[in-house]
Design an enzyme around this catalytic site. Structure first.
Site, PDB file in Angstrom:
ATOM      1  N   SER A 147       4.832   2.048  28.280  1.00  0.00           N
ATOM      2  CA  SER A 147       3.403   2.048  27.966  1.00  0.00           C
ATOM      3  C   SER A 147       2.635   1.651  29.219  1.00  0.00           C
ATOM      4  O   SER A 147       3.159   0.920  30.076  1.00  0.00           O
ATOM      5  CB  SER A 147       3.100   1.024  26.863  1.00  0.00           C
ATOM      6  OG  SER A 147       1.710   0.778  26.795  1.00  0.00           O
ATOM      7  N   TYR A 169       4.011  -7.304  23.900  1.00  0.00           N
ATOM      8  CA  TYR A 169       4.186  -5.848  24.025  1.00  0.00           C
ATOM      9  C   TYR A 169       4.362  -5.452  25.491  1.00  0.00           C
ATOM     10  O   TYR A 169       5.270  -4.694  25.838  1.00  0.00           O
ATOM     11  CB  TYR A 169       2.968  -5.155  23.412  1.00  0.00           C
ATOM     12  CG  TYR A 169       3.040  -3.646  23.386  1.00  0.00           C
ATOM     13  CD1 TYR A 169       3.951  -2.989  22.555  1.00  0.00           C
ATOM     14  CD2 TYR A 169       2.187  -2.870  24.169  1.00  0.00           C
ATOM     15  CE1 TYR A 169       4.010  -1.601  22.516  1.00  0.00           C
ATOM     16  CE2 TYR A 169       2.233  -1.483  24.138  1.00  0.00           C
ATOM     17  CZ  TYR A 169       3.146  -0.854  23.307  1.00  0.00           C
ATOM     18  OH  TYR A 169       3.211   0.529  23.277  1.00  0.00           O
ATOM     19  N   ILE A 198      -2.895   6.791  23.063  1.00  0.00           N
ATOM     20  CA  ILE A 198      -2.566   8.081  22.453  1.00  0.00           C
ATOM     21  C   ILE A 198      -2.927   8.008  20.967  1.00  0.00           C
ATOM     22  O   ILE A 198      -2.647   7.003  20.297  1.00  0.00           O
ATOM     23  CB  ILE A 198      -1.048   8.391  22.612  1.00  0.00           C
ATOM     24  CG1 ILE A 198      -0.601   8.275  24.089  1.00  0.00           C
ATOM     25  CG2 ILE A 198      -0.723   9.775  22.037  1.00  0.00           C
ATOM     26  CD1 ILE A 198      -1.229   9.247  25.064  1.00  0.00           C
TER      27      ILE A 198
HETATM   28  P1  NAP Z   1       3.853   5.097  15.517  1.00  0.00           P
HETATM   29  O1  NAP Z   1       2.903   6.204  15.233  1.00  0.00           O
HETATM   30  O2  NAP Z   1       3.586   3.744  14.978  1.00  0.00           O
HETATM   31  O3  NAP Z   1       5.326   5.587  15.032  1.00  0.00           O
HETATM   32  C1  NAP Z   1       6.398   4.699  15.198  1.00  0.00           C
HETATM   33  C2  NAP Z   1       7.697   5.444  14.944  1.00  0.00           C
HETATM   34  O4  NAP Z   1       8.786   4.550  15.219  1.00  0.00           O
HETATM   35  C3  NAP Z   1       7.869   5.884  13.503  1.00  0.00           C
HETATM   36  O5  NAP Z   1       8.597   7.087  13.496  1.00  0.00           O
HETATM   37  C4  NAP Z   1       8.695   4.751  12.886  1.00  0.00           C
HETATM   38  O6  NAP Z   1       9.501   5.187  11.780  1.00  0.00           O
HETATM   39  C5  NAP Z   1       9.591   4.424  14.068  1.00  0.00           C
HETATM   40  N1  NAP Z   1      10.146   3.092  14.056  1.00  0.00           N
HETATM   41  C6  NAP Z   1       9.515   1.882  14.086  1.00  0.00           C
HETATM   42  N2  NAP Z   1      10.399   0.875  14.110  1.00  0.00           N
HETATM   43  C7  NAP Z   1      11.630   1.456  14.096  1.00  0.00           C
HETATM   44  C8  NAP Z   1      12.945   0.951  14.105  1.00  0.00           C
HETATM   45  N3  NAP Z   1      13.199  -0.382  14.121  1.00  0.00           N
HETATM   46  N4  NAP Z   1      13.991   1.826  14.096  1.00  0.00           N
HETATM   47  C9  NAP Z   1      13.762   3.170  14.064  1.00  0.00           C
HETATM   48  N5  NAP Z   1      12.527   3.701  14.062  1.00  0.00           N
HETATM   49  C10 NAP Z   1      11.474   2.854  14.065  1.00  0.00           C
HETATM   50  O7  NAP Z   1       4.054   4.887  17.084  1.00  0.00           O
HETATM   51  P2  NAP Z   1       3.615   5.813  18.326  1.00  0.00           P
HETATM   52  O8  NAP Z   1       2.200   5.530  18.641  1.00  0.00           O
HETATM   53  O9  NAP Z   1       4.057   7.194  18.100  1.00  0.00           O
HETATM   54  O10 NAP Z   1       4.482   5.102  19.478  1.00  0.00           O
HETATM   55  C11 NAP Z   1       5.760   5.576  19.825  1.00  0.00           C
HETATM   56  C12 NAP Z   1       6.189   4.904  21.124  1.00  0.00           C
HETATM   57  O11 NAP Z   1       5.213   5.134  22.136  1.00  0.00           O
HETATM   58  C13 NAP Z   1       6.352   3.380  21.027  1.00  0.00           C
HETATM   59  O12 NAP Z   1       7.452   2.962  21.808  1.00  0.00           O
HETATM   60  C14 NAP Z   1       5.046   2.865  21.626  1.00  0.00           C
HETATM   61  O13 NAP Z   1       5.193   1.585  22.167  1.00  0.00           O
HETATM   62  C15 NAP Z   1       4.780   3.909  22.686  1.00  0.00           C
HETATM   63  N6  NAP Z   1       3.373   3.996  23.093  1.00  0.00           N
HETATM   64  C16 NAP Z   1       2.393   4.353  22.197  1.00  0.00           C
HETATM   65  C17 NAP Z   1       1.066   4.425  22.625  1.00  0.00           C
HETATM   66  C18 NAP Z   1      -0.068   4.832  21.721  1.00  0.00           C
HETATM   67  O14 NAP Z   1      -1.237   4.681  22.129  1.00  0.00           O
HETATM   68  N7  NAP Z   1       0.168   5.328  20.536  1.00  0.00           N
HETATM   69  C19 NAP Z   1       0.748   4.143  23.966  1.00  0.00           C
HETATM   70  C20 NAP Z   1       1.774   3.773  24.834  1.00  0.00           C
HETATM   71  C21 NAP Z   1       3.076   3.715  24.389  1.00  0.00           C
HETATM   72  P3  NAP Z   1       8.917   5.191  10.250  1.00  0.00           P
HETATM   73  O15 NAP Z   1       7.952   6.345  10.163  1.00  0.00           O
HETATM   74  O16 NAP Z   1      10.133   5.405   9.419  1.00  0.00           O
HETATM   75  O17 NAP Z   1       8.239   3.875  10.039  1.00  0.00           O
END
Ligand code: NAP
Length: 243
Positions: free
Chosen positions: A138, A151, A184
């Site tokens: 991130s 985080y 995102i």
């Molecule tokens: P999200 O929409 O909250 O989705 C999280 C995903 O991770 C879901 O598929 C969830 O499964 C799964 N998950 C959570 N805990 C888990 C576990 N213990 N074991 C297996 N699966 C698990 O998140 P996102 O925004 O797409 O983020 C994805 C990644 O990108 C993360 O690493 C986050 O830190 C990184 N990121 C996100 C952003 C942003 O702005 N969104 C920015 C920088 C980095 P379920 O659906 O079954 O709950």
């Protein structure tokens, strides 16, 4: 046939990575933790692209569950070519209001979970002397955002782990890179109060939040032959936020 495992692929960035990799010709393992219906929808979408897909429930923080997932993968798929370590959580808390369980959960999923999957995937990739691991980091690993000390610490660890594993695994033909997205538009961003979101938006020079598909496309590119000489890098994709 090439196979990609994407953790946390039922929603958001992981889902987009899974779909972009399927478009690029990979069969896909759709890992999730709780949302079976969403994971099954992703499987359906991938199958409609003509690729094989399988949803596997496993909490990446749980080593035994991850080992069981990789045993299933070995039975169901011929190869293991790409791992996208994406499953992650954010739980913004100021230092003095930081509960122990929140701290532990973030460390377990965002760091230990990445090691569990990297270990299991690397074992298979080492045997065939090729593979590609992408760790979702991130922009919070390089930009300080109050409330995100835990985080950002976990994502800083991801960057460091990426560089070290790249050096360790290069001799087996395995490349390891990280992608560090800015804001995102996913459920994760939806957790932030509107007022704070508007403030975040003002800090992005390109004037918009990124789309999950854009991250998926970058992940796909990093896995491609065009990036065959790139390893150990953290690629920031943040609309200029960190400049
Ligand atoms: P999200 O929409 O909250 O989705 C999280 C995903 O991770 C879901 O598929 C969830 O499964 C799964 N998950 C959570 N805990 C888990 C576990 N213990 N074991 C297996 N699966 C698990 O998140 P996102 O925004 O797409 O983020 C994805 C990644 O990108 C993360 O690493 C986050 O830190 C990184 N990121 C996100 C952003 C942003 O702005 N969104 C920015 C920088 C980095 P379920 O659906 O079954 O709950």
């Amino acid at each position: 046939m090439s196979t990609a495992v994407v953790t946390g692929a039922s929603r958001g960035i992981g889902r987009a990575c899974a779909i972009e990799l399927a478009k690029a010709g990979y069969d896909i393992v759709v890992n999730y933790v709780s949302n079976a219906a969403a994971a099954q929808e992703v499987v359906g979408e991938i199958e409609s692209l003509g690729r094989k897909a399988l949803a596997i429930q496993a909490d990446t923080a749980d080593l035994k569950a991850v080992q069981a997932m990789f045993r299933t993968i070995s039975k169901e798929f011929d190869s293991m070519d790409v791992l996208v370590n994406n499953a992650g959580v954010v739980d913004d808390k100021y230092l003095l209001m930081l509960p122990e369980d929140s701290l532990e959960r973030s460390l377990d999923i965002n760091i230990k979970g990445y090691f569990h999957c990297a270990q299991n995937a690397a074992l298979k990739m080492m045997r065939k002397k090729s593979g590609c691991i992408i760790n979702m980091s991130s922009v919070s690993s390089v930009v300080a955002i109050p409330g995100q000390s835990v985080y950002s610490a976990t994502k800083g660890a991801v960057n460091a782990m990426t560089a070290t594993l790249a050096k360790e695994l290069a001799q087996y033909g395995i490349r390891v890179n990280a992608v560090a997205p800015g804001f995102i538009a996913t459920d994760m961003l939806g957790q932030i109060p509107e007022e704070q979101k508007a403030e975040h938006l003002r800090s992005v020079p390109l004037g918009r939040f990124g789309e999950a598909e854009e991250v998926g496309k970058l992940v796909c590119l990093l896995c491609s032959d065009a990036m065959a000489y790139v390893t150990g890098q953290t690629i920031v994709m943040d609309g200029g936020l960190s400049l």
